[in-house]
Design a protein around this motif. Sequence first.
Motif, short mmCIF file in Angstrom:
data_model
loop_
_atom_site.label_atom_id
_atom_site.label_comp_id
_atom_site.label_asym_id
_atom_site.label_seq_id
_atom_site.Cartn_x
_atom_site.Cartn_y
_atom_site.Cartn_z
N GLY A 189 17.00 -80.31 -146.29
CA GLY A 189 16.48 -78.96 -146.08
C GLY A 189 17.48 -77.97 -145.51
O GLY A 189 17.19 -76.78 -145.41
N ILE A 190 18.66 -78.44 -145.13
CA ILE A 190 19.67 -77.57 -144.50
C ILE A 190 20.63 -77.04 -145.55
O ILE A 190 21.22 -77.81 -146.32
CB ILE A 190 20.44 -78.34 -143.41
N SER A 191 20.81 -75.71 -145.57
CA SER A 191 21.72 -75.08 -146.53
C SER A 191 22.87 -74.35 -145.85
O SER A 191 23.82 -73.94 -146.51
CB SER A 191 20.96 -74.09 -147.42
N HIS A 192 22.81 -74.17 -144.53
CA HIS A 192 23.90 -73.57 -143.77
C HIS A 192 23.79 -74.03 -142.32
O HIS A 192 22.70 -74.39 -141.86
CB HIS A 192 23.91 -72.04 -143.87
N VAL A 193 24.92 -74.03 -141.62
CA VAL A 193 25.00 -74.63 -140.29
C VAL A 193 25.56 -73.64 -139.28
O VAL A 193 26.46 -72.86 -139.60
CB VAL A 193 25.89 -75.89 -140.30
N SER A 194 25.03 -73.69 -138.06
CA SER A 194 25.55 -72.89 -136.95
C SER A 194 25.55 -73.75 -135.69
O SER A 194 24.85 -74.78 -135.62
CB SER A 194 24.68 -71.65 -136.69
N ALA A 195 26.35 -73.35 -134.71
CA ALA A 195 26.30 -74.01 -133.40
C ALA A 195 24.96 -73.68 -132.74
O ALA A 195 24.49 -72.55 -132.81
CB ALA A 195 27.46 -73.55 -132.54
N ALA A 196 24.36 -74.67 -132.10
CA ALA A 196 23.06 -74.49 -131.46
C ALA A 196 23.24 -73.89 -130.07
O ALA A 196 23.11 -74.57 -129.05
CB ALA A 196 22.32 -75.82 -131.40
N LYS A 197 23.51 -72.61 -130.04
CA LYS A 197 23.71 -71.91 -128.77
C LYS A 197 22.48 -72.00 -127.88
O LYS A 197 22.59 -72.05 -126.65
CB LYS A 197 24.07 -70.45 -129.05
N HIS A 198 21.30 -72.02 -128.49
CA HIS A 198 20.05 -72.07 -127.72
C HIS A 198 19.82 -73.44 -127.09
O HIS A 198 18.96 -73.59 -126.22
CB HIS A 198 18.87 -71.71 -128.62
N ILE A 199 20.60 -74.43 -127.51
CA ILE A 199 20.47 -75.78 -126.96
C ILE A 199 21.63 -76.12 -126.04
O ILE A 199 21.43 -76.69 -124.96
CB ILE A 199 20.37 -76.81 -128.11
N ASP A 200 22.85 -75.80 -126.46
CA ASP A 200 24.04 -76.10 -125.67
C ASP A 200 24.98 -74.90 -125.75
O ASP A 200 25.86 -74.84 -126.62
CB ASP A 200 24.73 -77.36 -126.17
N GLU A 201 24.79 -73.95 -124.85
CA GLU A 201 25.57 -72.72 -124.87
C GLU A 201 27.06 -72.99 -124.64
O GLU A 201 27.92 -72.35 -125.26
CB GLU A 201 25.05 -71.75 -123.81
N LYS A 202 27.37 -73.96 -123.79
CA LYS A 202 28.77 -74.29 -123.52
C LYS A 202 29.46 -74.80 -124.78
O LYS A 202 30.62 -74.45 -125.07
CB LYS A 202 28.85 -75.33 -122.41
N TYR A 203 28.77 -75.64 -125.55
CA TYR A 203 29.33 -76.15 -126.79
C TYR A 203 29.64 -75.00 -127.75
O TYR A 203 30.72 -74.96 -128.36
CB TYR A 203 28.37 -77.14 -127.45
N ALA A 204 28.70 -74.08 -127.89
CA ALA A 204 28.90 -72.94 -128.78
C ALA A 204 30.08 -72.08 -128.34
O ALA A 204 30.87 -71.61 -129.17
CB ALA A 204 27.62 -72.11 -128.86
N GLN A 205 30.21 -71.88 -127.03
CA GLN A 205 31.33 -71.10 -126.51
C GLN A 205 32.66 -71.79 -126.79
O GLN A 205 33.63 -71.14 -127.23
CB GLN A 205 31.15 -70.88 -125.00
N LEU A 206 32.72 -73.09 -126.56
CA LEU A 206 33.95 -73.84 -126.83
C LEU A 206 34.30 -73.82 -128.30
O LEU A 206 35.48 -73.72 -128.67
CB LEU A 206 33.78 -75.29 -126.36
N LEU A 207 33.28 -73.90 -129.16
CA LEU A 207 33.54 -73.88 -130.59
C LEU A 207 34.13 -72.54 -131.02
O LEU A 207 35.06 -72.49 -131.83
CB LEU A 207 32.26 -74.18 -131.36
N ASN A 208 33.61 -71.46 -130.47
CA ASN A 208 34.18 -70.14 -130.77
C ASN A 208 35.63 -70.05 -130.30
O ASN A 208 36.49 -69.48 -131.00
CB ASN A 208 33.34 -69.04 -130.10
N GLN A 209 35.92 -70.61 -129.13
CA GLN A 209 37.30 -70.63 -128.64
C GLN A 209 38.19 -71.44 -129.58
O GLN A 209 39.34 -71.06 -129.87
CB GLN A 209 37.34 -71.23 -127.23
N ALA A 210 37.67 -72.56 -130.05
CA ALA A 210 38.44 -73.43 -130.94
C ALA A 210 38.76 -72.71 -132.25
O ALA A 210 39.90 -72.78 -132.74
CB ALA A 210 37.65 -74.71 -131.22
N ILE A 211 37.79 -72.04 -132.80
CA ILE A 211 38.01 -71.30 -134.05
C ILE A 211 39.07 -70.22 -133.85
O ILE A 211 39.93 -69.99 -134.70
CB ILE A 211 36.69 -70.70 -134.55
N ALA A 212 39.03 -69.58 -132.69
CA ALA A 212 39.98 -68.49 -132.40
C ALA A 212 41.42 -68.98 -132.35
O ALA A 212 42.34 -68.23 -132.68
CB ALA A 212 39.60 -67.82 -131.07
#
Length: 239
Positions: A189-212
């Motif tokens: 059922g999944i067609s696109h993926v995002s970081a689950a900021k609403h579940i683990d905000e720190k993970y999402a922040q780190l992922l944005n830093q990594a992409i940068a």
Amino acid sequence: MKFAPPLQQATLIKRYKRFLADLRLADGSEFTAHCANTGKMTGCAEPDFVAFYSTSANLKRKYPHSLELTQNQFQQLICVNTALANKVVEEALQANLITQLSGYEQLQSEVKYGQENSRIDFLLSDSKRPNCYVEVKSVTLLSQDSPLSGQGYFPDAQTLRGQKHIRELIEMVEQGHRAVLLFAVLHEGISHVSAAKHIDEKYAQLLNQAIAVGVEVVAYKAKISAREVTLTENIPFIA
């Protein structure tokens, strides 16, 4: 990755104690299967979901059956055995099915690296380009607010281990290597993926830093059946 023999079908009664699931056969008989999934399995293991299981020939196992797939109320198959994610990815890498990671001369798995005592899922190398460190994450969390939207998320729970892996990937880029976070999407059922900021905000922040700093994020969706699970489709990661 092929299931040999093909999986058998039952009905899920409940999943509990993280590693156990009770199943019911068509004749009404019930049994307990091993569930190789440490996550919350949100939306993946509701009572009365269709379940597909394998049976081990190892007579020493306390629970000879293993829960491999479930099917939700929208008839979408989900590979809930997270141990299969790396196997499916390894097969795809060996067959050069992941375009972004094709053509490397050598493939190694579970190689020690980094400053935080980690093991990279796959290390790709050859004589013509920098080493490529590939961290694999299994994605099975479909948006519960809009389950028909195709929106998938990772992680499904706060993950200190996942945060560590992102820091290690950042370090590899800073050392001049290539680093890739590969989301193996094991939910039809999944067609696109995002970081689950609403579940683990720190993970999402780190992922944005990594992409940068240059860590690449790639998502591939699997084709799932009772006979096999195979990565087939590159789908969008939406930051």
